[in-house]
Write an enzyme that holds these catalytic residues in place. Sequence first.
Site, short mmCIF file in Angstrom:
data_model
loop_
_atom_site.label_atom_id
_atom_site.label_comp_id
_atom_site.label_asym_id
_atom_site.label_seq_id
_atom_site.Cartn_x
_atom_site.Cartn_y
_atom_site.Cartn_z
N ASP A 1 17.50 -29.14 45.26
CA ASP A 1 16.70 -29.74 44.19
C ASP A 1 15.32 -29.12 44.19
O ASP A 1 14.75 -28.86 45.26
CB ASP A 1 16.61 -31.25 44.40
CG ASP A 1 15.77 -31.90 43.31
OD1 ASP A 1 16.14 -31.76 42.13
OD2 ASP A 1 14.72 -32.49 43.64
N ASP B 1 19.79 -33.57 34.04
CA ASP B 1 18.39 -33.97 33.82
C ASP B 1 17.86 -33.41 32.51
O ASP B 1 16.67 -33.28 32.32
CB ASP B 1 17.51 -33.54 35.01
CG ASP B 1 17.81 -32.13 35.47
OD1 ASP B 1 18.55 -31.42 34.76
OD2 ASP B 1 17.34 -31.74 36.55
N HIS C 1 12.61 -24.01 43.26
CA HIS C 1 11.54 -23.03 43.07
C HIS C 1 10.22 -23.47 43.67
O HIS C 1 9.33 -22.67 43.85
CB HIS C 1 11.35 -22.72 41.58
CG HIS C 1 11.12 -23.93 40.76
ND1 HIS C 1 12.17 -24.73 40.35
CD2 HIS C 1 9.98 -24.52 40.30
CE1 HIS C 1 11.68 -25.75 39.67
NE2 HIS C 1 10.37 -25.64 39.63
#
Length: 1532
Positions: free
Chosen positions: A526, A627, A529
Amino acid sequence: MTAKQTRVMVLNDMEKLDRTLFRLDQGFELQFRLGPTLQGKHVRVYTNYPTEGERFDRQKFHALDWINPTAREDDSDKFCTLDLKISGSYQYYFGHGGDEKSGGGYIVVDPVLRVGADNHVLPLDCITIQTYLSKCLGPLDEWSDRLRVAKEAGYNMIHFTPLQTLGESRSCYSLADQLELNPDFSPSGQTYTWTDAGNLVEKLKNEWNMLCITDVVYNHTASNSKWIKKHPECGYNLVNSPHLKPAWVLDRALWHVTCAIADGKYEDRGLPALIQDHPHLHAIRGVLWQEVFPKIKLWEFFQVKIEALVEQFRALLQSAKPDSSKTDGKKQLKIIQDPQYRRFGNTVDMNTALELFVPNGNSPGAIEDCCNWLRRKLEELNGEQFHEVKHHQEQATNCIDGTVSYERLADHGPKLGPITRKHPLVTRYFTFPFEETTLEQDLELINQPEKSCHFLAHNGWVMGDDPLRNFAEPGSNVYIRRELICWGDSVKLRYGSGPEDCPYLWAHMQKYTEITAKHFVGVRLDNCHSTPLHVAEFMLDAARRLRPDLYVVAELFTGSEELDNVFVTRLGITSLIREAMSAGDSHEEGRLVYRYGGEPVGAFLQPSLRPLVPSIAHAMFLDVTHDNECPIQIRSVYDSLPSSAIVSMACCATGSTRGYDELVPHQISVVSEERFYTKWSSQAKPSSPNEVNLQTGIIAGKLALNRLHQELAAKGFSQVFVDQVDEDIVAVTRHCPSTHQSVVAVCRTAFKNPKHHRYTDEVPPMCIPGKIEEVVLEARTVERQTGTYKKDERSINGMPEYTVEIKEHIQLADSKVVRQAGVTSRGRSEYVQEIVFEKLTPGSVIAFRVSLDPKSQELVGVLRNHLIQFNPLYKAGSVPDSNTPDILKSPLTQIMSKLTLADMNLLLFRCDSEEKEDGGGCYNIPGWTPLKYGGLQGLLSVMAEIRPKNDLGHPFCDNLRQGDWMIDYVSNRLVSRGGPLAEVGQWFQAMFAYLKHIPRYLIPCYFDAILVGAFTTALDATFRQMSSFVQDGSSFVKLLALGSVQMCGVGRFPALPPLSPALSDVPYRVNEITKEKEQCCVSMAAGLPHFSAGIFRCWGRDTFIALRGLLLVTGRHLEARNIILAFAGTLRHGLIPNLLGEGVGARFNCRDAVWWWLQCIQDYCTMVPNGTDILQCPVSRMYPTDDSKPLTAGTVDQLLYEVIHEAMERHIQGIEFRESNAGPQIDRNMRDEGFNIEAKVNPDTGFVYGGNRFNCGTWMDKMGESERARNKGIPATPRDGSAVEIVGLCKSTLRWLVELHKKGLFPYNTVKIQRDGKQLSVAYDEWEMKIQKNFEKMFYVSHDPNDPNEKHPELVHKRGIYKDSYGASSPWCDYQLRPNFTIAMVVAPELFTVEHAWKALNMAEEKLLGPLGMKTLDPDDMVYCGVYDNSLDNDNYNLAKGFNYHQGPEWLWPIGYFLRAKIFFAKKMGKDTYDKTVYLVKNVLSRHNVHMERSSWKGLPELTNENGQYCSFSCETQAWSLAAVLEVLHDL
């Protein structure tokens, strides 16, 4: 059986590839090989891929061993290897000399996933995944009923959001305790544990054939996590991150503004709690600038206390001398930031201050002045800091404005309503776990570490930020500038640089990782980055220790593929999540399918050993992620099915999120959704809000699509074609390269709702190549009467009013979507069905299963059967041939074994002019270019370019698809030859008979397969007929040896004069026209394409410079003998002809060819078993006397040794004659004096000399041609006098003849001459000794300016070199530095002293050595010019009409002699020098190797322009260039 897959990584110096992704499968071999920049160097390759039986340790590198299969010569085949058996990310680097790391990168090895009780492999491209928000699954004992929906809809993998205890916000990604299973999953009176969850996962794997993955969240923890209260050091607080103090002060001030607005304190200033318009936003700005910023004085954290520093400075001035040593002389006063960030806590460097502000004396006034200067400087610095903070405040204001505007005003925003303590003005950036007080009291807590350690920074994301930078670390101003889009429920975790920086956090998160890896086959990283890379590396290493085949997926938002690759390569991410919702239209959606996997339909079969090429990350292509916004809201409900179908046809992992298939018309929020998913029930009613079955939404359609997706991947449908039929219709083809079955899905998208948008009824018809076997599925979204959607209180329900109408596995005639399907046959091999659509309404999908028509299918199978002899991969899809043509009954190897090397010249090579001599020509591709050769190499050179890129749009492929012309050219060209070549032609004809009757789009890949098979078989047969040096040699040696086949062949007209009929083993053929028997000896072309056919094919000099390398080294002894004897027969005036002209048209205008011929006879005698037998061979003299007419073979025969003796005797006697037919008819540029030929021996020195300034008798033979520049008839390089290489060759011959005489193999020890009517004799050994005694004296330019042997000291401009000639008519020519002396060094090294030779070679290396060749003239010479342009005619005497041919351009063949001389003398200079020389040699030769591999001619050019640049006037491949380089490898 499948061949082992090997990928080759070529290492290049200074090439750092850490941002390039290289993906490999387990079971692959990875080879590292040296690129040209590293060949010859002692390179070491290191990797952290573990050795057998070792555990992976990221920090532990070991060196790989080099394997050199040929164990000698060059580094072209040297490699080190890794057998890849374990998945993960591995690093490699390499270095040489003192440089540990001169390049490196990463490789990623994909995991192998296994599923089912039998543990069968689930290929990555088979994955169909569905995401579940774990909190919406209810108690664990009800999960099976809810998860069953995924099973029944055909998914084979489930992605769970975290199963841990959630924080108070209830967001799926805000975890209160990473180690505890969410207690919500345990119904009252029951406590489930990780073991229970693990058992469920195991049951899904074994009984349902479904794998499970879950998220790991490393970036943050819930603000209410109990453990973070005990261990506040795990977050960014004001004690461990004091740089955040100013941001915290601003954050508290904004909280108090929230309270004041919520309590109505600003209403009188036009700022109510409910923000409704821009004037309200303006009022917020007013409060910030008029009240907040002036009150909290953030600038004070960045300023100095002026008076205190001035007093400190004053004290120093009065007491001490300044210490300037500490200031590095950089005179600039800067503020030094207080690491504790106290107000006015900063300082400046006093030493710099003392150096900058020096008082004019010691008086109090002077010191006061000095202090004032400092005070003014400090005020200026404080002013700068004030402005800096003002910029931060301006940005903070803009960000607050933007946030409030989005959250309260924007139509697409959440419209939060009035400002309250629950919905503050802006989200808080820090936790505040204490009672509310006034701002002033809050701010006092900053100095109480026991409390300020609990003010923890929240996590979030920053738009456009560098993902490799941590925005909470010092140096970032994200928090003070309010640039963070903050998650107020999560605390950002502070790992530091390793476990020692925060032991509790690392241990806690490692335990969390291990729990996850124990129970789940994979993880989704999750917020990947913004996860620190070293943290994710550490945690994934821990996970892989428990589960080596860990499947890692992530969604990256770095904004660049290069940055994505940093994460993918370092972490070993297997699949990157991609989303169809990112496409704005159907065209873009189709493009994504094409981008994310598969090769084009009709792609070439790639070899199992091939270069490792960069790839893009494996995709997990989802129709929508959990999401993101709901497609029904953005597009239309009708688009769900066709967009899913487009995604399902992608050749990668695919998937969806729960709710999409049930047509839930809103986003299922990861934060606020608390209802449960529906359960599976086959009896469910359409209107039931808490149960679903195949009639619900598009579930039935999804089941069919998921099944299809899995089948296509499992059965090897690896080729993809995407066709944008019109603006809404996308057709995706998946094709299987072994069975040639296809599935074509035609999807009509509905991005806009058909109820409100008018779609056309006109759907263009489609042509589908092949035979439609069945309709796999046809489906469309339809409305039904069940009442409309109402959001249920307890269950996440979808829109009951829509369902899917679907039919599967029906015949075309039963289709409702297709009106008719006409069969058209285009030509004999094109079987096409035209589809006309009846009801392809928006939202519908139809998929066809297509085969080749039965005849084509059978022929492809038979063709594949015949191809198995070349590659076992063709077994799949092959069928036995019921009536095999006779020619195909024996393997091609057997047919090829009958071919001679002369046949191979025709099969593989022959350029256009050679082909034209036979009335043909090279194949010309219209609109492109003719092929370089008529033989197979001409085709293979082009295919080698096309194949790796699958460039099926290339004109070459077009030509193959459009007709059989190229196919027929290949076979007919050989059949017309008769003999064994005709058999090969018939083999091609038989293979092509199948090829011509398969669909045209498949012809390029099968044509390639047939040709590659035949070509490799031909190469094997070729090398079997060559020497062991070639057979056991490196691939570079073999490539050069092919040059022998390329250059040596038999044309339609014999190029060599006939040999003596008394000679045995001479090849004969029947002349097609006269039907008489004639000799057909192999002759050697000087170069292609200019010197390949007709009168200009054979040249004495070129032939004998190249003969040792191309014929003796390669073991072609008989051909070498025949060429030597054929030229011997043409001896006239004691010379061998330059231009042979079949002997009849020979020109005897060169002084060196005879000496190269003699050198070749010597080489033949020493290299060939019983080689001296050649001396006794009969030679048919064409010109027994200088003026006899050409005689036929057998008229006058002599033994070869007599011809040799005659050549020597004629030179001592003195050769002087005028060329026959002298005049413009034989040379239109030569002046009259140039036709006078002279070659004699100097009685004092023994040196051969000759020529005059109007002719050029050596290899540097450019004759001026420009009248305009007035160089016509003047040679650029006459090299008259004694040319250094001729002296060397003569010495070599004499030494050899003396030895032969001693052994009784040569009857003469003296030559007899006539002088003034008397007969004199000169002994061969005396002649040899004269040259030995005089060579160094006359040719070496010593460092002694008073050297008595130096006739022209005034002309010397380089010392320590050997002259190019001795006694030239223009004396300065003797002193020019050229590469010719190295030839003498190789053939007669005894002439040179080692020390002088070595220094001269080093000078040549420094001045003459180019990338591929040797400069023909010293670049310091005034007439040097390195660019040859034969078409240029201007006034420049030195350049016009290519006058500078040998005055600078870099010729290749001399480099062979230079390198061989270096090797010879280096051995005498000691081991260290020799090793360095071997590096130089290998490094130079590696460039030739690269050139040959890239050259479509597969050769080495005659010359290049300066610095190795391409010269368009050069022959593309030259015999002596190939030979000279091959000889170097032979010497190594």
